[in-house]
Design an enzyme around this catalytic site. Structure first.
Site, PDB file in Angstrom:
ATOM      1  CB  CYS A 218     -35.557  30.820  15.416  1.00  0.00           C
ATOM      2  SG  CYS A 218     -34.401  32.081  15.978  1.00  0.00           S
TER       3      CYS A 218
ATOM      4  CG  ASP B 205     -29.428  31.592   9.463  1.00  0.00           C
ATOM      5  OD1 ASP B 205     -28.682  32.346  10.115  1.00  0.00           O
ATOM      6  OD2 ASP B 205     -30.373  30.964   9.973  1.00  0.00           O
TER       7      ASP B 205
ATOM      8  CG  HIS C 270     -32.662  33.043  11.070  1.00  0.00           C
ATOM      9  ND1 HIS C 270     -32.053  31.919  11.582  1.00  0.00           N
ATOM     10  CD2 HIS C 270     -33.535  33.465  12.015  1.00  0.00           C
ATOM     11  CE1 HIS C 270     -32.537  31.673  12.789  1.00  0.00           C
ATOM     12  NE2 HIS C 270     -33.437  32.603  13.071  1.00  0.00           N
TER      13      HIS C 270
END
Length: 294
Positions: free
Chosen positions: A185, A232, A263
């Site tokens: 991330c 995502d 995600h």
């Protein structure tokens, strides 16, 4: 107790949660909007609690006798002056080992990232995970508090801290000099960034991370292994431009998009975790590092 998965939540709740996690929605906004999807006696607060991480069962125990672990501080003169992180390596290492920098999500050095660091050490690497929140007191032990602290960082200094961390891994007495980076991330974005900043970086593995500007791509020398989630939309929106720049500059990369995943699919502390995809992505990551850092 049956483990919850992403399929247990309305897709709109997952989108709202992603917005909350990444600072696009306040907690109050999430609770207000998610409430309409709460059913069966659940509340919006229940949904938030269910989607939030649980650190009760690490894959590798903190006191695993196969490892040497410690918290170490190092200078970072171009960043915040000093950085602190979690260092793990095999307890019975013989000879010098390649090193991997581990970059956390936007909550700092939490127990999950420490677990990931230990997993890499068990694969024969020196693994080091800095805590970007160290200048603000360090990871506070609470995900919401950590998330609230993160925007207070000076990102120019924080990025310089991660550059310093990668550079110091080359000089550790136990290290071979070969360094790779893996990030998740926010950390995936840092992995991409470091690839543009460090011409001697040996490998970079961003998991669902923001892509660098196309103008910075020509500076990338490291081979890339890029993992993204099929659902995502936020991250995938930046992929076409990144891919075009990688191809235009003849940069070695592999890009995998994992079908049906959200995600954060590699993070096994939340319902967004996808076991099959995470295991495949992790096996690819370890093999990639063993090849490129040899």
């Amino acid at each position: 107790m049956t483990r919850l998965t992403a399929d247990d939540f309305d897709p709109e709740v997952l989108k709202l949660f992603d917005g909350y996690v990444h600072g696009q929605l306040s907690r109050r906004d999430f609770l207000s909007r998610a409430g309409r999807y709460a059913v069966g006696g659940a509340t919006a607060a229940t949904l938030l609690a269910q989607l939030s991480p649980s650190f009760a069962a690490p894959l590798v125990a903190a006191l695993d006798a196969r490892l040497k672990t410690s918290y170490q501080e190092y200078p970072s003169p171009q960043g915040y002056g000093k950085l602190r992180g979690y260092l793990a390596m095999p307890a019975d290492a013989k000879g010098k080992l390649p090193a991997v920098l581990v970059v956390h999500e936007n909550r700092g050095l939490n127990p999950h990232i420490e677990d990931v660091t230990r997993r890499l050490a068990l694969e024969g690497f020196i693994a080091f995970a800095p805590d970007a929140l160290f200048p603000l007191g360090g990871y506070p032990g609470d995900e919401d508090k950590a998330r609230a602290l993160f925007p207070k960082l000076d990102q120019a200094k924080t990025r310089a801290d991660f550059v310093a961390a990668a550079q110091l891994l080359k000089t550790l007495p136990q290290a071979s000099g070969k360094v790779g980076v893996v990030g998740f991330c926010y950390g995936g974005g840092i992995a991409n960034y470091l690839a543009t900043q460090l011409p001697d970086l040996a490998a970079a593995v961003p998991f669902y991370g923001a892509q660098p500007a196309a103008a910075d791509v020509p500076r990338i020398k490291a081979p890339l292994l890029i993992h993204d989630a099929a659902k995502d939309e936020r991250i995938l929106a930046g992929w076409p431009a990144y891919e075009a720049a990688l191809k235009a500059n003849s940069i070695a990369y592999q890009h995998f998009v994992y079908a049906g995943t959200e995600h954060g699919f590699n993070n096994d502390t939340t319902p967004r975790y996808d076991e099959a995809a995470a295991k495949l992505a992790w096996s690819r990551t370890v093999a990639f590092f063993k090849d490129k850092l040899a």
